[in-house]
Design a protein around this motif. Structure first.
Motif, PDB file in Angstrom:
ATOM      1  N   LEU A 159      -3.681  -4.782   2.326  1.00 12.36           N
ATOM      2  CA  LEU A 159      -3.140  -3.853   3.321  1.00 12.36           C
ATOM      3  C   LEU A 159      -1.683  -4.176   3.626  1.00 12.36           C
ATOM      4  O   LEU A 159      -0.852  -3.269   3.768  1.00 12.36           O
ATOM      5  N   GLY A 160      -1.375  -5.475   3.716  1.00 13.91           N
ATOM      6  CA  GLY A 160       0.004  -5.864   3.971  1.00 13.91           C
ATOM      7  C   GLY A 160       0.935  -5.388   2.868  1.00 13.91           C
ATOM      8  O   GLY A 160       2.059  -4.936   3.133  1.00 13.91           O
ATOM      9  N   GLU A 161       0.486  -5.479   1.620  1.00 10.92           N
ATOM     10  CA  GLU A 161       1.315  -5.046   0.499  1.00 10.92           C
ATOM     11  C   GLU A 161       1.502  -3.524   0.516  1.00 10.92           C
ATOM     12  O   GLU A 161       2.602  -3.018   0.262  1.00 10.92           O
ATOM     13  N   LEU A 162       0.430  -2.781   0.827  1.00  4.86           N
ATOM     14  CA  LEU A 162       0.532  -1.334   0.874  1.00  4.86           C
ATOM     15  C   LEU A 162       1.446  -0.868   2.005  1.00  4.86           C
ATOM     16  O   LEU A 162       2.161   0.123   1.882  1.00  4.86           O
ATOM     17  N   MET A 163       1.430  -1.605   3.107  1.00 10.04           N
ATOM     18  CA  MET A 163       2.344  -1.285   4.207  1.00 10.04           C
ATOM     19  C   MET A 163       3.788  -1.600   3.829  1.00 10.04           C
ATOM     20  O   MET A 163       4.703  -0.821   4.123  1.00 10.04           O
ATOM     21  N   LYS A 164       3.987  -2.722   3.164  1.00  6.99           N
ATOM     22  CA  LYS A 164       5.346  -3.104   2.772  1.00  6.99           C
ATOM     23  C   LYS A 164       5.940  -2.073   1.832  1.00  6.99           C
ATOM     24  O   LYS A 164       7.142  -1.778   1.893  1.00  6.99           O
ATOM     25  N   CYS A 165       5.116  -1.505   0.960  1.00  5.46           N
ATOM     26  CA  CYS A 165       5.585  -0.498   0.012  1.00  5.46           C
ATOM     27  C   CYS A 165       5.579   0.902   0.611  1.00  5.46           C
ATOM     28  O   CYS A 165       5.830   1.881  -0.100  1.00  5.46           O
ATOM     29  N   GLN A 166       5.235   1.000   1.918  1.00  9.56           N
ATOM     30  CA  GLN A 166       5.240   2.265   2.655  1.00  9.56           C
ATOM     31  C   GLN A 166       4.263   3.286   2.073  1.00  9.56           C
ATOM     32  O   GLN A 166       4.474   4.498   2.155  1.00  9.56           O
ATOM     33  N   ILE A 191       1.026   2.938   3.056  1.00  8.76           N
ATOM     34  CA  ILE A 191       0.306   3.102   4.319  1.00  8.76           C
ATOM     35  C   ILE A 191       1.325   2.993   5.440  1.00  8.76           C
ATOM     36  O   ILE A 191       2.154   2.077   5.443  1.00  8.76           O
ATOM     37  N   SER A 192       1.267   3.918   6.382  1.00  6.07           N
ATOM     38  CA  SER A 192       2.221   3.895   7.485  1.00  6.07           C
ATOM     39  C   SER A 192       1.490   4.253   8.784  1.00  6.07           C
ATOM     40  O   SER A 192       0.452   4.914   8.763  1.00  6.07           O
ATOM     41  N   PRO A 193       2.021   3.809   9.948  1.00 10.70           N
ATOM     42  CA  PRO A 193       3.205   2.957  10.071  1.00 10.70           C
ATOM     43  C   PRO A 193       2.884   1.505   9.764  1.00 10.70           C
ATOM     44  O   PRO A 193       1.719   1.114   9.793  1.00 10.70           O
ATOM     45  N   ARG A 194       3.903   0.711   9.485  1.00  8.34           N
ATOM     46  CA  ARG A 194       3.704  -0.701   9.211  1.00  8.34           C
ATOM     47  C   ARG A 194       3.443  -1.430  10.521  1.00  8.34           C
ATOM     48  O   ARG A 194       4.227  -1.341  11.456  1.00  8.34           O
ATOM     49  N   GLN A 195       2.332  -2.137  10.553  1.00 10.85           N
ATOM     50  CA  GLN A 195       1.937  -2.851  11.766  1.00 10.85           C
ATOM     51  C   GLN A 195       1.601  -4.291  11.431  1.00 10.85           C
ATOM     52  O   GLN A 195       1.386  -4.646  10.267  1.00 10.85           O
ATOM     53  N   GLN A 196       1.558  -5.110  12.472  1.00 10.32           N
ATOM     54  CA  GLN A 196       1.254  -6.527  12.271  1.00 10.32           C
ATOM     55  C   GLN A 196      -0.232  -6.715  11.980  1.00 10.32           C
ATOM     56  O   GLN A 196      -1.080  -6.105  12.620  1.00 10.32           O
ATOM     57  N   LEU A 197      -0.526  -7.570  11.011  1.00  8.82           N
ATOM     58  CA  LEU A 197      -1.902  -7.924  10.681  1.00  8.82           C
ATOM     59  C   LEU A 197      -2.084  -9.418  10.918  1.00  8.82           C
ATOM     60  O   LEU A 197      -1.243 -10.223  10.515  1.00  8.82           O
ATOM     61  N   LEU A 198      -3.172  -9.784  11.543  1.00  9.28           N
ATOM     62  CA  LEU A 198      -3.439 -11.179  11.870  1.00  9.28           C
ATOM     63  C   LEU A 198      -4.407 -11.783  10.853  1.00  9.28           C
ATOM     64  O   LEU A 198      -5.349 -11.131  10.418  1.00  9.28           O
ATOM     65  N   THR A 199      -4.153 -13.034  10.485  1.00 10.19           N
ATOM     66  CA  THR A 199      -5.071 -13.753   9.616  1.00 10.19           C
ATOM     67  C   THR A 199      -6.305 -14.151  10.407  1.00 10.19           C
ATOM     68  O   THR A 199      -6.332 -14.078  11.649  1.00 10.19           O
ATOM     69  N   LEU A 200      -7.337 -14.574   9.687  1.00 12.08           N
ATOM     70  CA  LEU A 200      -8.561 -14.991  10.362  1.00 12.08           C
ATOM     71  C   LEU A 200      -8.296 -16.195  11.261  1.00 12.08           C
ATOM     72  O   LEU A 200      -8.864 -16.310  12.358  1.00 12.08           O
ATOM     73  N   HIS A 256      -6.004   5.813  12.258  1.00 13.92           N
ATOM     74  CA  HIS A 256      -4.728   6.509  12.369  1.00 13.92           C
ATOM     75  C   HIS A 256      -3.750   6.139  11.268  1.00 13.92           C
ATOM     76  O   HIS A 256      -2.691   6.730  11.164  1.00 13.92           O
ATOM     77  N   PHE A 257      -4.096   5.142  10.393  1.00 16.25           N
ATOM     78  CA  PHE A 257      -3.248   4.855   9.238  1.00 16.25           C
ATOM     79  C   PHE A 257      -3.518   5.899   8.164  1.00 16.25           C
ATOM     80  O   PHE A 257      -4.662   6.247   7.899  1.00 16.25           O
ATOM     81  N   THR A 258      -2.475   6.372   7.482  1.00 13.55           N
ATOM     82  CA  THR A 258      -2.652   7.353   6.416  1.00 13.55           C
ATOM     83  C   THR A 258      -1.828   6.975   5.215  1.00 13.55           C
ATOM     84  O   THR A 258      -0.848   6.235   5.321  1.00 13.55           O
ATOM     85  N   PHE A 259      -2.256   7.461   4.051  1.00 13.53           N
ATOM     86  CA  PHE A 259      -1.472   7.315   2.828  1.00 13.53           C
ATOM     87  C   PHE A 259      -0.382   8.382   2.805  1.00 13.53           C
ATOM     88  O   PHE A 259      -0.614   9.524   3.165  1.00 13.53           O
ATOM     89  N   LYS A 260       0.813   7.979   2.362  1.00  8.98           N
ATOM     90  CA  LYS A 260       1.874   8.952   2.116  1.00  8.98           C
ATOM     91  C   LYS A 260       1.824   9.314   0.637  1.00  8.98           C
ATOM     92  O   LYS A 260       2.417   8.645  -0.193  1.00  8.98           O
ATOM     93  N   CYS A 261       1.067  10.325   0.317  1.00  9.75           N
ATOM     94  CA  CYS A 261       0.888  10.711  -1.085  1.00  9.75           C
ATOM     95  C   CYS A 261       1.187  12.197  -1.238  1.00  9.75           C
ATOM     96  O   CYS A 261       1.198  12.954  -0.268  1.00  9.75           O
ATOM     97  N   SER A 262       1.450  12.587  -2.486  1.00  7.78           N
ATOM     98  CA  SER A 262       1.629  14.004  -2.764  1.00  7.78           C
ATOM     99  C   SER A 262       0.291  14.721  -2.701  1.00  7.78           C
ATOM    100  O   SER A 262       0.216  15.922  -2.493  1.00  7.78           O
ATOM    101  N   THR A 263      -0.785  13.931  -2.871  1.00  2.99           N
ATOM    102  CA  THR A 263      -2.131  14.491  -2.765  1.00  2.99           C
ATOM    103  C   THR A 263      -2.489  14.632  -1.288  1.00  2.99           C
ATOM    104  O   THR A 263      -1.790  14.093  -0.431  1.00  2.99           O
ATOM    105  N   PRO A 264      -3.567  15.349  -0.948  1.00  4.64           N
ATOM    106  CA  PRO A 264      -3.942  15.475   0.462  1.00  4.64           C
ATOM    107  C   PRO A 264      -4.070  14.109   1.134  1.00  4.64           C
ATOM    108  O   PRO A 264      -4.438  13.122   0.516  1.00  4.64           O
TER     109      PRO A 264
END
Length: 402
Positions: free
Chosen positions: A323-330, A332-341, A365-373
């Motif tokens: 999830l962190g990688e997908l957020m960094k690459c935008q 998944i948005s918006p980018r939010q803080q994720l806590l480790t276990l 409320h997180f969504t993919f920014k894709c050309s697809t739906p």
């Protein structure tokens, strides 16, 4: 529970700091080390896998790509009074080269990299295993080299410099071998001028000509011996699916094992006994079928580590890193803080604006920014869960069939 490790007192905690220097930097290691230590003086309590990539100081901006505290299993660390071991390195961008036993051969006998290699960077951090597995492997190799440097009598304390990782396919054994070699090339950069990684193509060592396979194995290890002869180089040799070269010889009594395969096993064992005298070589092997391996080879393996499917904690960490990688690459948005276990345990899993996203992994409320739906993260994780369950089910079937 003590949340911060106390580094005061007479026995300071050893903390590894890895400094990736920019390829065009001309700064000396002494200057880089001095500026990095000064930089860390402004940071006290940090997590054990923290990485800085942005710097206020001009020297660091010009010469350093990243500074990382490379002790992820330590949790939170108080740097004050710690014994910082700074490892300074640059990445080699030459990429893969091949080793051939004969000049006219089209099939390569082995792949070869100079370490630290750019394409291996980040593998170590991406792998999640049971607690202590990676640390144990690091400590083992470091100890064998330390013993050699101290001239420990190998007849009294025996080590063969052979590691065997075994378990079901698809759990990261080969990747761990590459990551281990990369990590050690960084940690031991002050001990060795450079490191090399050789991945043997086991299938290329079997000849269509009867009795030639054993000779090919000998030729392969002669090539490796040439690399080992340079005492300034640390050499890692990976034999993937080692059972193909070390098939149990007792099968020959039942007439199910050809004599040429037996010659291969004999040759491998002989070569291992010869090169273990050198302090600058480590043999890394993997296997999905340990019951097929000759007992004499198993006896030579100093560590026989099973690599199984990740634990519940491991799966959580894999989710978080993905999830962190997908957020960094935008994606998944918006980018939010994720806590480790570990961080969630520190706050006793209390729900807040910061922890809610990690505690409630579906986060509608997180969504993919894709050309697809638009695809919700919940649907993504649901599909991922199904894929993981199917993969584990398929592996269980494979194990039961074996």
């Amino acid at each position: 529970m003590e949340l911060v490790e106390d580094c005061g007192g007479t026995s300071a905690l050893a903390v590894h700091v890895e400094v990736l220097v920019k390829p065009r930097s001309t700064a000396s290691k002494t200057d880089v080390r001095m500026h990095v230590v000064a930089f860390l003086d402004h940071h006290r309590v940090i997590t054990g896998n923290h990485r800085w990539t942005e710097f206020d100081e001009q020297f660091l901006r010009q010469n350093v790509d990243s500074v990382a505290i490379a002790d992820p299993e330590r949790g939170t660390i108080d740097l004050k009074g710690c014994n910082l071991t700074v490892h300074i390195f640059t990445l080699n961008n030459d990429g893969l080269s091949t080793l051939n036993l004969e000049e006219d051969e089209e099939l390569s006998a082995a792949n070869h990299w100079l370490l630290p290699a750019a394409e291996f960077q980040g593998i170590w951090e991406s792998l999640v295993f049971e607690d202590g597995v990676k640390t144990q492997l690091l400590d083992y190799v470091s100890t064998t080299i330390f013993f050699s440097d101290k001239n420990v009598n190998s007849n009294l304390i025996t080590w063969n410099r052979v590691v065997l990782l075994h378990g079901p396919p698809g759990n990261g054994k080969t990747s761990l071998c590459k990551a281990l070699a990369q990590k050690l090339s960084i940690r031991l950069s002050d001990r060795y001028t450079y490191s090399q990684f050789v991945e043997i193509n086991s299938h290329s060592l079997f000849s269509k000509w009867f009795s030639e396979s054993g000779k090919l194995v000998t030729k392969m290890f002669q090539k490796i011996q040439q690399l080992i002869d340079d005492e300034d180089a640390l050499v890692f040799v990976l034999v993937d699916e080692v059972e193909s070269l070390t098939a149990a010889r007792n099968a020959s009594h039942a007439g199910t094992e050809p004599s040429d395969a037996i010659r291969v096993v004999n040759s491998v064992l002989t070569q291992l006994d010869q090169i273990k005298r050198h302090p600058n070589v480590v043999i890394l092997t993997t296997s999905n079928l340990t019951e097929k391996i000759d007992l004499a080879f198993l006896d030579r393996a100093d560590i026989k580590q099973k690599i199984g499917p990740p634990s519940t904690e491991g799966i959580f960490n894999i989710y978080m890193s993905c999830l962190g990688e997908l957020m960094k690459c935008q994606i998944i948005s918006p980018r939010q803080q994720l806590l480790t276990l570990h961080e969630l345990e520190t706050i006793s899993f209390m729900e807040s604006n910061v922890s809610q996203m990690s505690l409630n992994i579906h986060l509608k409320h997180f969504t993919f920014k894709c050309s697809t739906p638009t695809v919700t993260l919940e649907r993504f994780l649901g599909a991922l869960d199904k894929a993981v369950d199917k993969e584990l089910e398929d592996r269980a079937k494979m194990v039961s069939c074996a």
